[in-house]
Design a protein around this motif. Structure first.
Motif, PDB file in Angstrom:
ATOM      1  N   VAL A 121       0.863  -1.179   0.000  1.00 29.68           N
ATOM      2  CA  VAL A 121       0.000   0.000   0.000  1.00 29.68           C
ATOM      3  C   VAL A 121       0.899   1.229   0.000  1.00 29.68           C
ATOM      4  CG1 VAL A 121      -1.804   1.266   1.233  1.00 29.68           C
ATOM      5  CG2 VAL A 121      -1.786  -1.233   1.297  1.00 29.68           C
ATOM      6  N   GLN A 122       0.638   2.162  -0.922  1.00 33.39           N
ATOM      7  CA  GLN A 122       1.416   3.391  -1.011  1.00 33.39           C
ATOM      8  C   GLN A 122       0.471   4.574  -0.928  1.00 33.39           C
ATOM      9  OE1 GLN A 122       3.539   3.933  -4.680  1.00 33.39           O
ATOM     10  NE2 GLN A 122       4.495   5.832  -4.011  1.00 33.39           N
ATOM     11  N   CYS A 123       0.787   5.513  -0.051  1.00 39.15           N
ATOM     12  CA  CYS A 123      -0.007   6.735   0.102  1.00 39.15           C
ATOM     13  C   CYS A 123       0.288   7.659  -1.075  1.00 39.15           C
ATOM     14  CB  CYS A 123       0.340   7.413   1.425  1.00 39.15           C
ATOM     15  SG  CYS A 123      -0.563   8.950   1.703  1.00 39.15           S
ATOM     16  N   LEU A 124      -0.769   8.053  -1.815  1.00 39.11           N
ATOM     17  CA  LEU A 124      -0.607   8.896  -3.002  1.00 39.11           C
ATOM     18  C   LEU A 124      -0.827  10.379  -2.726  1.00 39.11           C
ATOM     19  CD1 LEU A 124      -2.498   6.688  -5.606  1.00 39.11           C
ATOM     20  CD2 LEU A 124      -0.036   6.812  -5.214  1.00 39.11           C
ATOM     21  N   GLN A 125      -1.350  10.697  -1.559  1.00 35.00           N
ATOM     22  CA  GLN A 125      -1.634  12.088  -1.223  1.00 35.00           C
ATOM     23  C   GLN A 125      -0.672  12.559  -0.135  1.00 35.00           C
ATOM     24  OE1 GLN A 125      -5.783  12.002  -0.136  1.00 35.00           O
ATOM     25  NE2 GLN A 125      -6.445  11.651  -2.241  1.00 35.00           N
ATOM     26  N   PHE A 166      -5.359  -0.074   7.482  1.00 36.01           N
ATOM     27  CA  PHE A 166      -5.281  -1.177   8.431  1.00 36.01           C
ATOM     28  C   PHE A 166      -4.842  -2.430   7.683  1.00 36.01           C
ATOM     29  CE2 PHE A 166      -7.301  -4.816  10.595  1.00 36.01           C
ATOM     30  CZ  PHE A 166      -6.854  -4.642  11.895  1.00 36.01           C
ATOM     31  N   LEU A 167      -3.719  -3.002   8.109  1.00 33.76           N
ATOM     32  CA  LEU A 167      -3.223  -4.261   7.548  1.00 33.76           C
ATOM     33  C   LEU A 167      -3.036  -5.235   8.693  1.00 33.76           C
ATOM     34  CD1 LEU A 167      -0.374  -3.008   5.148  1.00 33.76           C
ATOM     35  CD2 LEU A 167      -2.715  -3.563   4.543  1.00 33.76           C
ATOM     36  N   LYS A 168      -3.566  -6.452   8.520  1.00 39.04           N
ATOM     37  CA  LYS A 168      -3.480  -7.452   9.579  1.00 39.04           C
ATOM     38  C   LYS A 168      -3.285  -8.815   8.952  1.00 39.04           C
ATOM     39  CE  LYS A 168      -6.491  -9.458  13.161  1.00 39.04           C
ATOM     40  NZ  LYS A 168      -6.645 -10.762  12.563  1.00 39.04           N
ATOM     41  N   VAL A 169      -2.335  -9.575   9.489  1.00 38.87           N
ATOM     42  CA  VAL A 169      -2.166 -10.951   9.047  1.00 38.87           C
ATOM     43  C   VAL A 169      -3.446 -11.674   9.439  1.00 38.87           C
ATOM     44  CG1 VAL A 169      -0.831 -13.072   9.314  1.00 38.87           C
ATOM     45  CG2 VAL A 169       0.331 -10.847   9.393  1.00 38.87           C
ATOM     46  N   ALA A 170      -4.078 -12.351   8.476  1.00 38.96           N
ATOM     47  CA  ALA A 170      -5.339 -13.042   8.761  1.00 38.96           C
ATOM     48  C   ALA A 170      -5.141 -13.989   9.938  1.00 38.96           C
ATOM     49  CB  ALA A 170      -5.816 -13.789   7.528  1.00 38.96           C
ATOM     50  N   VAL A 181      -8.020  -2.900   5.302  1.00 35.91           N
ATOM     51  CA  VAL A 181      -9.126  -1.950   5.411  1.00 35.91           C
ATOM     52  C   VAL A 181      -8.553  -0.578   5.059  1.00 35.91           C
ATOM     53  CG1 VAL A 181     -10.894  -0.915   6.874  1.00 35.91           C
ATOM     54  CG2 VAL A 181     -10.219  -3.304   7.251  1.00 35.91           C
ATOM     55  N   LEU A 182      -9.190   0.078   4.084  1.00 31.61           N
ATOM     56  CA  LEU A 182      -8.759   1.401   3.639  1.00 31.61           C
ATOM     57  C   LEU A 182      -9.875   2.397   3.937  1.00 31.61           C
ATOM     58  CD1 LEU A 182      -7.521   0.264   0.112  1.00 31.61           C
ATOM     59  CD2 LEU A 182      -6.129   0.517   2.176  1.00 31.61           C
ATOM     60  N   ALA A 183      -9.575   3.451   4.698  1.00 34.18           N
ATOM     61  CA  ALA A 183     -10.585   4.463   5.006  1.00 34.18           C
ATOM     62  C   ALA A 183     -10.955   5.257   3.749  1.00 34.18           C
ATOM     63  CB  ALA A 183     -10.088   5.393   6.107  1.00 34.18           C
ATOM     64  N   ASP A 184      -9.975   5.470   2.859  1.00 40.41           N
ATOM     65  CA  ASP A 184     -10.219   6.166   1.590  1.00 40.41           C
ATOM     66  C   ASP A 184      -9.432   5.446   0.515  1.00 40.41           C
ATOM     67  OD1 ASP A 184     -10.468   7.827  -0.610  1.00 40.41           O
ATOM     68  OD2 ASP A 184      -9.882   9.659   0.439  1.00 40.41           O
ATOM     69  N   SER A 185     -10.104   4.561  -0.213  1.00 40.11           N
ATOM     70  CA  SER A 185      -9.409   3.707  -1.179  1.00 40.11           C
ATOM     71  C   SER A 185      -8.830   4.469  -2.371  1.00 40.11           C
ATOM     72  CB  SER A 185     -10.338   2.599  -1.663  1.00 40.11           C
ATOM     73  OG  SER A 185     -11.483   3.153  -2.262  1.00 40.11           O
ATOM     74  N   GLU A 208     -12.807  -2.872   2.311  1.00 50.10           N
ATOM     75  CA  GLU A 208     -12.366  -3.914   3.222  1.00 50.10           C
ATOM     76  C   GLU A 208     -12.258  -5.193   2.400  1.00 50.10           C
ATOM     77  OE1 GLU A 208     -14.169  -5.627   7.353  1.00 50.10           O
ATOM     78  OE2 GLU A 208     -14.706  -3.573   6.794  1.00 50.10           O
ATOM     79  N   PHE A 209     -11.079  -5.831   2.414  1.00 45.66           N
ATOM     80  CA  PHE A 209     -10.893  -7.054   1.631  1.00 45.66           C
ATOM     81  C   PHE A 209      -9.732  -7.859   2.194  1.00 45.66           C
ATOM     82  CE2 PHE A 209      -8.806  -3.448  -0.354  1.00 45.66           C
ATOM     83  CZ  PHE A 209      -7.517  -3.881  -0.596  1.00 45.66           C
ATOM     84  N   THR A 210      -9.642  -9.102   1.776  1.00 45.19           N
ATOM     85  CA  THR A 210      -8.549  -9.986   2.183  1.00 45.19           C
ATOM     86  C   THR A 210      -7.781 -10.385   0.933  1.00 45.19           C
ATOM     87  OG1 THR A 210      -9.831 -10.822   4.044  1.00 45.19           O
ATOM     88  CG2 THR A 210      -7.971 -12.160   3.336  1.00 45.19           C
TER      89      THR A 210
END
Length: 100
Positions: free
Chosen positions: A27-31, A38-42, A68-72, A94-96
């Motif tokens: 995940v890379q922040c573009l702004q 939110f990143l979590k090992v399942a 989980v991304l607050a602003d995808s 929200e996805f896995t």
């Protein structure tokens, strides 16, 4: 007196991109400022649970990661090296992801 034998220059092998080298998710922040990521090992540890700064990156090589991304639209997401299409501005996703 210069040596007649040329210096031996060591050869450095650069590993090619193998599946083990490509993160399951990146995940890379573009702004300048990205809302909570939110990143979590399942079934395991939380890797990241905070806002991100401009151009900051987070990644995981774990087999399965909950995201989980607050602003995808504020971030670029790569899953197994493939860019995931961004959502709409302000859209929560929200996805896995799983390793290929």
């Amino acid at each position: 007196v210069p040596s007649a034998t040329p210096e031996r220059i060591p050869t450095v092998r650069v590993p090619s991109a193998t599946p083990e080298r490509i993160p399951t998710v990146r995940v890379q922040c573009l702004q300048e400022h990205c809302p909570k990521v939110f990143l979590k090992v399942a079934g395991g540890d939380v890797l990241l649970d905070r806002e991100m700064a401009g151009d900051e990156q987070a990644q995981s090589f774990d087999a399965k990661v909950d995201v989980v991304l607050a602003d995808s639209a504020a971030v670029r997401v790569e899953v197994n090296g493939e860019v995931r299409p961004p959502g709409k501005a302000g859209e929560r996703q929200e996805f896995t992801v799983s390793r290929d």
